[in-house]
Design a protein around this motif. Structure first.
Motif, short mmCIF file in Angstrom:
data_model
loop_
_atom_site.label_atom_id
_atom_site.label_comp_id
_atom_site.label_asym_id
_atom_site.label_seq_id
_atom_site.Cartn_x
_atom_site.Cartn_y
_atom_site.Cartn_z
N ASP A 123 77.15 121.93 -52.17
CA ASP A 123 77.45 123.07 -51.31
C ASP A 123 78.14 122.59 -50.04
O ASP A 123 78.15 121.40 -49.72
N GLU A 124 78.72 123.54 -49.31
CA GLU A 124 79.48 123.22 -48.11
C GLU A 124 78.61 122.62 -47.02
O GLU A 124 79.04 121.74 -46.26
N ASP A 125 77.35 123.05 -46.92
CA ASP A 125 76.47 122.60 -45.84
C ASP A 125 76.20 121.09 -45.89
O ASP A 125 75.99 120.46 -44.85
N THR A 126 76.16 120.53 -47.08
CA THR A 126 75.84 119.10 -47.22
C THR A 126 77.09 118.24 -47.41
O THR A 126 76.99 117.02 -47.59
N TYR A 127 78.27 118.87 -47.34
CA TYR A 127 79.50 118.13 -47.65
C TYR A 127 79.77 116.98 -46.68
O TYR A 127 79.98 115.84 -47.09
N VAL A 128 79.78 117.26 -45.39
CA VAL A 128 80.17 116.24 -44.40
C VAL A 128 79.24 115.03 -44.46
O VAL A 128 79.69 113.88 -44.42
N ALA A 129 77.94 115.27 -44.54
CA ALA A 129 76.97 114.16 -44.60
C ALA A 129 77.21 113.30 -45.83
O ALA A 129 77.17 112.06 -45.75
N ASN A 130 77.48 113.92 -46.96
CA ASN A 130 77.74 113.17 -48.19
C ASN A 130 79.07 112.41 -48.13
O ASN A 130 79.17 111.29 -48.64
N PHE A 131 80.06 113.03 -47.51
CA PHE A 131 81.36 112.36 -47.34
C PHE A 131 81.19 111.07 -46.54
O PHE A 131 81.69 110.00 -46.91
N LYS A 132 80.48 111.17 -45.43
CA LYS A 132 80.26 109.99 -44.58
C LYS A 132 79.43 108.93 -45.30
O LYS A 132 79.71 107.73 -45.20
N ALA A 133 78.42 109.37 -46.05
CA ALA A 133 77.57 108.43 -46.77
C ALA A 133 78.36 107.69 -47.85
O ALA A 133 78.19 106.47 -48.05
N ALA A 134 79.24 108.40 -48.56
CA ALA A 134 80.04 107.78 -49.61
C ALA A 134 80.98 106.74 -49.01
O ALA A 134 81.14 105.64 -49.55
N LYS A 135 81.62 107.06 -47.89
CA LYS A 135 82.53 106.12 -47.24
C LYS A 135 81.78 104.89 -46.73
O LYS A 135 82.26 103.75 -46.88
N ALA A 136 80.61 105.10 -46.15
CA ALA A 136 79.83 103.97 -45.63
C ALA A 136 79.39 103.04 -46.75
O ALA A 136 79.48 101.81 -46.63
N GLU A 137 78.93 103.63 -47.86
CA GLU A 137 78.49 102.80 -48.98
C GLU A 137 79.67 102.09 -49.63
O GLU A 137 79.56 100.94 -50.05
N ALA A 138 80.81 102.76 -49.70
CA ALA A 138 82.01 102.15 -50.26
C ALA A 138 82.43 100.92 -49.44
O ALA A 138 82.76 99.88 -49.99
N MET A 139 82.38 101.05 -48.14
CA MET A 139 82.74 99.93 -47.27
C MET A 139 81.74 98.78 -47.43
O MET A 139 82.12 97.61 -47.52
N ALA A 140 80.45 99.12 -47.48
CA ALA A 140 79.41 98.09 -47.60
C ALA A 140 79.49 97.35 -48.93
O ALA A 140 79.27 96.14 -48.99
N CYS A 141 79.81 98.07 -49.99
CA CYS A 141 79.80 97.46 -51.34
C CYS A 141 81.14 96.83 -51.74
O CYS A 141 81.16 95.84 -52.47
N PHE A 142 82.25 97.42 -51.27
CA PHE A 142 83.55 96.99 -51.77
C PHE A 142 84.53 96.57 -50.68
O PHE A 142 85.65 96.16 -50.97
N GLY A 143 84.11 96.69 -49.41
CA GLY A 143 85.00 96.33 -48.32
C GLY A 143 86.18 97.28 -48.17
O GLY A 143 87.21 96.93 -47.58
N ASP A 144 86.06 98.48 -48.70
CA ASP A 144 87.13 99.47 -48.69
C ASP A 144 86.48 100.85 -48.67
O ASP A 144 85.74 101.20 -49.58
N ASP A 145 86.72 101.62 -47.61
CA ASP A 145 86.04 102.91 -47.49
C ASP A 145 86.89 104.09 -47.98
O ASP A 145 86.55 105.25 -47.74
N ASP A 146 87.98 103.83 -48.68
CA ASP A 146 88.79 104.90 -49.24
C ASP A 146 88.00 105.64 -50.32
O ASP A 146 87.37 105.02 -51.18
N VAL A 147 88.04 106.97 -50.26
CA VAL A 147 87.35 107.79 -51.26
C VAL A 147 88.28 108.89 -51.75
O VAL A 147 89.25 109.26 -51.09
N TYR A 148 88.00 109.38 -52.94
CA TYR A 148 88.72 110.53 -53.49
C TYR A 148 87.71 111.50 -54.06
O TYR A 148 86.50 111.23 -54.05
N MET A 149 88.18 112.64 -54.55
CA MET A 149 87.26 113.69 -54.99
C MET A 149 87.65 114.21 -56.37
O MET A 149 88.84 114.29 -56.71
#
Length: 455
Positions: free
Chosen positions: A173-199
């Motif tokens: 849902d829209e209410d949880t979108y921003v928090a999930n977006f930030k969490a995905a980018k943070a985990e991507a950077m931590a795991c792969f050294g690249d915070d690029d995400v797509y949908m």
């Protein structure tokens, strides 16, 4: 001509590669960490070299130590197995720059297919169905939110350089979108050294089906049919089968053709896998390409009679594929259960320790790929998978029954394992009917917990 092969991996895949080398008349060099000094692959190889400490960044991810070990022992090539550096284009380039053969596809291909957003774009160009979603990486959260609203929730945010379920968030849902977006980018950077995400539009509990491919450096690409890898917990596969029981002939052929077309479009030239999601309406979509051999490759070997590891080595050596597509005939069914050292009563927590007693089943149609033995001390630093149990039979039901029998005979004493869990799954009506999807494992585990099975 490859005469001496360095294996930059550990565990059962290292043992599997060493055995293939023995049959091909190729000398093998095993690499190991200090935690793996008594590991089976160090004892089976012609030579063994310690490359560092127990943690992966001190050993199995240390590119310089691996290259130095390969060069100092006079190796012609390096096989990365799966995991670790197997899909790292920088490592593949380093191997080649040192005059060694990388047993895998060209670094450029690894790089292209490793970037999930770029891979999506290429698949669209190759006329391979892709899940509706962003055509490129998301510039910011607002761009993604606009797209999510236009597609409709739920959506899934994915790390562009990701894999294995990391850097991935489902947004309902829209209410949880921003928090999930930030969490995905943070985990991507931590795991792969690249915070690029797509949908992408999120498909609720689809089937996860993958096509095994063989390719050479001369433009030849063939498939070894498909595998159903839908039984997953937290995006980690637990049980795989080949072929997929519920596919009709028309959909199967379309999927196989799409996989071969995709591989040819990107100039693929090694062993690899195209993964698809199949929705409730029998429509399939490209998910990703694995530019390496997969854990579950044995079940494809069982239904086709092809030794995938040998073909991977031959392909790296520049040898033309010995098979045409017409030579590949599918026979029977195969199942694979991943046996892990884990405590199912404590949320499948890893269970390292000493194996005090080990009995592995055998007989017609039963195969075991493993690197453990009686007295072996399972280290706490690596993946908890310690054995792959594979069965083959003329029909799917006969294969399931054979696996039940094999699991009931398998004994690993001294550590907790998931053997009992697999045995229960193979009696679940939904699994036996072949109607399970990627959401079944989690719901089945909740059912077992609710019934007090593992408390």
């Amino acid at each position: 001509m490859i005469q001496k092969l360095c294996i930059a991996n550990r565990g059962e895949i290292a043992v599997r590669i060493i055995r293939a080398c023995k049959e091909m008349g190729i000398q093998s060099v095993a690499l190991y960490s200090t935690a793996d000094k008594d590991a089976l692959h160090t004892q089976l190889a012609d030579e063994a070299i310690c490359i560092g400490g127990p943690r992966v960044n001190e050993s199995y991810l240390d590119m310089n130590n691996i290259i130095q070990a390969a060069c100092s022992t006079g190796c012609d090539a390096i096989h990365p197995g799966f995991g670790f550096l197997s899909e790292n284009p920088k490592f593949a380039r380093l191997v080649q720059s040192c005059g060694l053969i990388f047993v895998g596809p060209d670094p450029e291909i690894i790089e292209k297919m490793g970037n999930k957003s770029k891979a999506r774009q290429m698949m669209m160009e190759a006329n391979v169905p892709v899940i509706p979603g962003s055509k490129q990486i998301l510039a910011d959260a607002q761009e993604g939110l606009v797209l999510a609203k236009s597609m409709g929730f739920p959506v899934i945010i994915k790390a562009s350089s990701g894999g294995g379920g990391r850097g991935m968030r489902i947004v309902r849902d829209e209410d949880t979108y921003v928090a999930n977006f930030k969490a995905a980018k943070a985990e991507a950077m931590a795991c792969f050294g690249d915070d690029d995400v797509y949908m992408e539009k999120y498909l609720e509990n689809p089937k996860h089906i993958e096509v095994q491919l063989l390719a050479d450096k001369h433009g030849n690409v063939i498939h070894l049919f498909e595998r159903d890898c839908s039984f997953q917990r937290r995006n980690q596969k637990m049980i795989e089968e080949a072929p997929c029981h519920i596919l009709d002939d028309t959909t199967r052929q379309e999927m196989l053709d799409a996989a071969v077309r995709a591989a040819k479009y990107v100039g693929y030239n090694s062993v690899g896998t195209i993964e698809f999601l199949l929705d409730k309406n029998n429509h399939f979509y490209f998910m990703e390409m694995n530019t390496r051999v997969q854990v579950e490759h044995p079940i494809s070997e069982m239904i086709t009679g092809v030794d995938i590891i040998k073909e991977q080595i031959r392909s790296a050596d520049g040898i033309v594929l010995k098979y045409k597509q017409a030579d590949i005939v599918r026979q029977g069914y195969a199942l694979e259960c991943r046996i892990n050292a884990e405590n199912i009563a404590h949320d499948f927590a890893p269970s390292p320790g000493k194996i005090n007693f080990l009995h592995i089943p055998g007989g017609k149609g039963v195969r075991s790929d493993s690197a453990v033995y009686c007295g072996y001390e399972i280290p706490p630093y690596y993946d908890s998978m310690i054995l792959k149990l594979i069965t083959f039979a003329p029909t799917r039901l006969a294969c399931i029954k054979k696996m039940r029998s094999a699991l009931s005979e398998l004994i690993i004493d001294g550590v907790h394992t998931n053997i009992e869990f697999h045995y229960l799954v193979l009696h679940a009506p939904k699994f036996v009917e072949g109607k399970y999807d990627t959401g079944f494992a989690e719901s089945y585990i909740k059912e077992l917990v609710a019934n007090g099975e593992f408390i």
